[in-house]
Design a protein around this motif. Sequence first.
Motif, PDB file in Angstrom:
ATOM      1  N   LYS A 109       0.800  -1.233   0.000  1.00 59.18           N
ATOM      2  CA  LYS A 109       0.000   0.000   0.000  1.00 59.18           C
ATOM      3  C   LYS A 109       0.829   1.277   0.000  1.00 59.18           C
ATOM      4  O   LYS A 109       0.416   2.289  -0.573  1.00 59.18           O
ATOM      5  N   GLY A 110       1.990   1.251   0.643  1.00 62.16           N
ATOM      6  CA  GLY A 110       2.793   2.471   0.742  1.00 62.16           C
ATOM      7  C   GLY A 110       3.109   3.102  -0.598  1.00 62.16           C
ATOM      8  O   GLY A 110       3.021   4.324  -0.766  1.00 62.16           O
ATOM      9  N   PHE A 111       3.465   2.276  -1.580  1.00 69.39           N
ATOM     10  CA  PHE A 111       3.842   2.790  -2.901  1.00 69.39           C
ATOM     11  C   PHE A 111       2.705   2.713  -3.919  1.00 69.39           C
ATOM     12  O   PHE A 111       2.758   3.388  -4.948  1.00 69.39           O
ATOM     13  N   MET A 160       4.612  -0.376  -8.309  1.00 72.68           N
ATOM     14  CA  MET A 160       5.994  -0.644  -7.906  1.00 72.68           C
ATOM     15  C   MET A 160       6.037  -1.918  -7.061  1.00 72.68           C
ATOM     16  O   MET A 160       5.412  -1.997  -6.007  1.00 72.68           O
ATOM     17  N   MET A 161       6.723  -2.920  -7.553  1.00 74.50           N
ATOM     18  CA  MET A 161       6.906  -4.188  -6.836  1.00 74.50           C
ATOM     19  C   MET A 161       5.563  -4.818  -6.423  1.00 74.50           C
ATOM     20  O   MET A 161       5.407  -5.358  -5.330  1.00 74.50           O
ATOM     21  N   ALA A 162       4.590  -4.696  -7.299  1.00 74.65           N
ATOM     22  CA  ALA A 162       3.262  -5.280  -7.047  1.00 74.65           C
ATOM     23  C   ALA A 162       2.577  -5.498  -8.387  1.00 74.65           C
ATOM     24  O   ALA A 162       2.986  -4.945  -9.419  1.00 74.65           O
ATOM     25  N   GLN A 181      -5.787   1.579 -17.702  1.00 69.15           N
ATOM     26  CA  GLN A 181      -4.540   0.876 -17.386  1.00 69.15           C
ATOM     27  C   GLN A 181      -4.908  -0.457 -16.715  1.00 69.15           C
ATOM     28  O   GLN A 181      -5.548  -0.473 -15.656  1.00 69.15           O
ATOM     29  N   PRO A 182      -4.526  -1.587 -17.282  1.00 74.18           N
ATOM     30  CA  PRO A 182      -4.927  -2.895 -16.729  1.00 74.18           C
ATOM     31  C   PRO A 182      -4.429  -3.148 -15.312  1.00 74.18           C
ATOM     32  O   PRO A 182      -5.066  -3.888 -14.554  1.00 74.18           O
ATOM     33  N   SER A 183      -3.301  -2.531 -14.932  1.00 75.98           N
ATOM     34  CA  SER A 183      -2.722  -2.782 -13.608  1.00 75.98           C
ATOM     35  C   SER A 183      -3.211  -1.786 -12.548  1.00 75.98           C
ATOM     36  O   SER A 183      -2.721  -1.805 -11.418  1.00 75.98           O
ATOM     37  N   THR A 184      -4.173  -0.945 -12.903  1.00 76.94           N
ATOM     38  CA  THR A 184      -4.711   0.042 -11.958  1.00 76.94           C
ATOM     39  C   THR A 184      -6.164  -0.285 -11.629  1.00 76.94           C
ATOM     40  O   THR A 184      -6.949  -0.650 -12.514  1.00 76.94           O
TER      41      THR A 184
END
Length: 334
Positions: free
Chosen positions: A47-49, A73-75, A103-106
């Motif tokens: 969650k932080g990034f 980032m790293m997820a 955006q597929p990753s959002t």
Amino acid sequence: MQNAKKILSDLQKGEIQPIYFLSGEEPYFIDLIADYIEANVLEESEKGFNQMILYGRDVTIDDIVGNAKRYPMMADRQVVIVKEAQELSRTIDKLASYVENPQPSTVLVVCYKYKKLDKRKGLAKALKKSGIHYESKKLYENQVGEWLRDVLAKEGYKINPKAAHILVEYLGTDLSKVRNEINKLMLILPKGSEITPEAIEENIGISKDFNNFELRKAVGERDIVKAQRISLYFTQNPKDNPLVLTISSLFGFFSNLLKYHGLPQKDKGTVAKALGINPYFAGEYTTAARHYPMKRVSAAIALLREADVKSKGVGASAFATPDLLKELLVKIMG
């Protein structure tokens, strides 16, 4: 309510969409879905990034799109939640171009409270193809009781039908307000308890004997002494018992009684379905129908309409207002 349950169920199964556009008049379900996504879609370590909370009053549509187009980032994914997005109502349709190619990753969550999208415009049309558009509607009074029982059952509690009715009568259909009050009760009462009118009176302060529910019941039974006792209590405690709401409650009762008279069948199930009430209360209409034939019901409705106008200051002096309910009850039950 069912649509909100479906969205939450899909999320719990891991079926996550790229966009959740949550609009409508009932903020409770919007917050329920957004809070679930905020708490559960990402691991705490991610969650932080990768989780961002934006507020409509502080950003533009371009800012939202810019954040949504970032890579995690790293997820595997990132979450962008836009709260109070109704502040962007003048420019919200500019979000359509992003929705058409998200955006597929959002996971983008837009909380557009108290507003509706124009379904003829591009954003609403794009959401049909690329995301979830949930419109949160206000529940009717009879639906709030069902929702209340469902919420309490999940928490391991039960509620007496009369207690549910008293809460809804007093608090209305604002689900957040009702939820806050039952949260207080759940802190006090042990899990597995049944919430009763006595528990509500003791812990929330809503009288189990002097409320609109008991007044309607007294009127239906033509119990003049009890009705006038409640009326006197209301007059002495006007802030907790606004006359306008009391008249509205009685108007709803007699409107339902008019429907009752028109029903070809009057068994509990038929009455409950036709009037939108819990079957527990169907007998009250059977009793009231004996005291108020259709002609008297029509006369009562006319009296209530007249009283409603007077309670709002039209055709009545301020000095006469405290006696308005007393006189109304005499005319209806006399």
